[in-house]
Design an enzyme around this catalytic site. Structure first.
Site, mmCIF file in Angstrom:
data_model
loop_
_atom_site.group_PDB
_atom_site.id
_atom_site.type_symbol
_atom_site.label_atom_id
_atom_site.label_comp_id
_atom_site.label_asym_id
_atom_site.label_seq_id
_atom_site.Cartn_x
_atom_site.Cartn_y
_atom_site.Cartn_z
ATOM 1 N N GLU A 47 0.841 -1.198 0.000
ATOM 2 C CA GLU A 47 0.000 0.000 0.000
ATOM 3 C C GLU A 47 0.877 1.250 0.000
ATOM 4 O O GLU A 47 1.923 1.298 0.641
ATOM 5 C CB GLU A 47 -0.885 -0.018 1.257
ATOM 6 C CG GLU A 47 -1.752 1.212 1.429
ATOM 7 C CD GLU A 47 -2.484 1.222 2.771
ATOM 8 O OE1 GLU A 47 -3.519 1.894 2.873
ATOM 9 O OE2 GLU A 47 -2.013 0.549 3.726
ATOM 10 N N LYS A 113 -9.638 3.033 -1.965
ATOM 11 C CA LYS A 113 -9.817 2.400 -0.664
ATOM 12 C C LYS A 113 -11.158 2.790 -0.041
ATOM 13 O O LYS A 113 -11.447 3.966 0.153
ATOM 14 C CB LYS A 113 -8.666 2.789 0.261
ATOM 15 C CG LYS A 113 -8.616 2.044 1.583
ATOM 16 C CD LYS A 113 -7.381 2.494 2.371
ATOM 17 C CE LYS A 113 -7.189 1.721 3.652
ATOM 18 N NZ LYS A 113 -5.989 2.216 4.385
ATOM 19 N N CYS A 147 -5.503 -2.841 2.720
ATOM 20 C CA CYS A 147 -5.189 -2.776 4.141
ATOM 21 C C CYS A 147 -6.421 -2.859 5.059
ATOM 22 O O CYS A 147 -6.938 -3.938 5.306
ATOM 23 C CB CYS A 147 -4.371 -1.507 4.415
ATOM 24 S SG CYS A 147 -3.351 -1.596 5.918
#
Length: 261
Positions: A47, A113, A147
């Protein structure tokens, strides 16, 4: 037309990152790509691989997002491999933690995200995405996430019969037990290969990252694991996914639902 096959060879690049220095990080990964001597289908980076997990996106020049995307396209063509990773990307006045899935011919797909990390204030600095991405690549369906998304099983739920869940991350040592446990859980409940690629080292704000890049098969069996700076190459087999799902038809009993943003 993309080629199809029964297996994918994936290179997971577990690396240190230079803080808020895209040029230095691009050079690091360019050098690492040279170390990949065998043919691979996908190269996965951590990431925010060009900056580290910065909560100061204004420190990154707006042009760096496009520069890094062009670099990914060049590397994908050079290595004849898809390249996957997220970067700081500014668009229409907003910052995104944006993942790019760049194919060898230069075409790409994006995922922003969905679950910005409120504990670090990511929600205050980056706009959250609203749409999940499923990529069809060489006969596999791949769902790439980022994540903190790992903590949310509904967002990760296998409603499209994808074969691989792929998480790119900066997951710190203090919560690494959660990373290990959740990767395994996502593999089991979704009957997929679950792949997590983390970074290592300590960032400029003192967070330490221990790696633990891992691959779990659809039964939750650990197939690969690393705690050091290295490139881990793994092969995943479509036939294994199909065999397990045909023998154990648990997905037939999954709950049906609609996600509301």
């Amino acid at each position: 037309m993309e080629s199809t096959g029964d297996s994918l060879k994936i290179a997971m690049v577990q690396s240190l990152l230079h803080w808020e220095n895209p040029g230095a990080n691009r050079q690091v990964f360019s050098n690492k790509f040279e170390q990949i001597a065998e043919d691979v289908d996908i190269i996965v980076l951590p990431e925010m691989f060009s900056t580290g997990f910065t909560m100061s996106p204004d420190n990154i020049e707006k042009e760096e997002g496009e520069i890094t995307l062009r670099w990914m396209q060049e590397m994908a063509t050079l290595k004849n491999s898809a390249i996957v990773g997220s970067i700081v990307f500014k668009e229409n006045g907003s910052h995104y933690n944006r993942l790019f899935f760049v194919k060898p011919e230069g075409d790409y797909l994006t995922y922003d995200k969905r679950h910005t990390f409120t504990l670090a204030g990511e929600n205050e600095k980056y706009s959250a995405g609203t749409d999940r991405l499923v990529v069809e690549y060489k006969g596999f369906l791949i769902c790439p996430l980022i994540c903190y998304d790992l903590r949310f099983p509904v967002w990760s739920r296998n409603t499209e019969n994808f074969d691989i869940l792929l998480y790119t991350a900066n997951w710190p040592a203090k919560r690494i037990a959660a990373w290990d446990g959740l990767l395994k859980a996502r593999a089991i409940e979704n009957m997929v290969y679950c792949i997590g690629v983390n970074r290592i080292g300590t960032d400029a704000v003192g967070h330490h990252y221990p790696g633990h890049s891992s691959v779990y098969n659809p039964l939750g069996e650990l197939k690969s694991f690393s705690e050091k700076e290295e490139i881990i190459i793994v092969k995943v087999d479509k036939s294994e996914v199909d065999k397990i799902r045909n023998n154990l038809r648990f997905l037939d009993d999954r709950d049906q639902f609609t996600l509301l943003n």
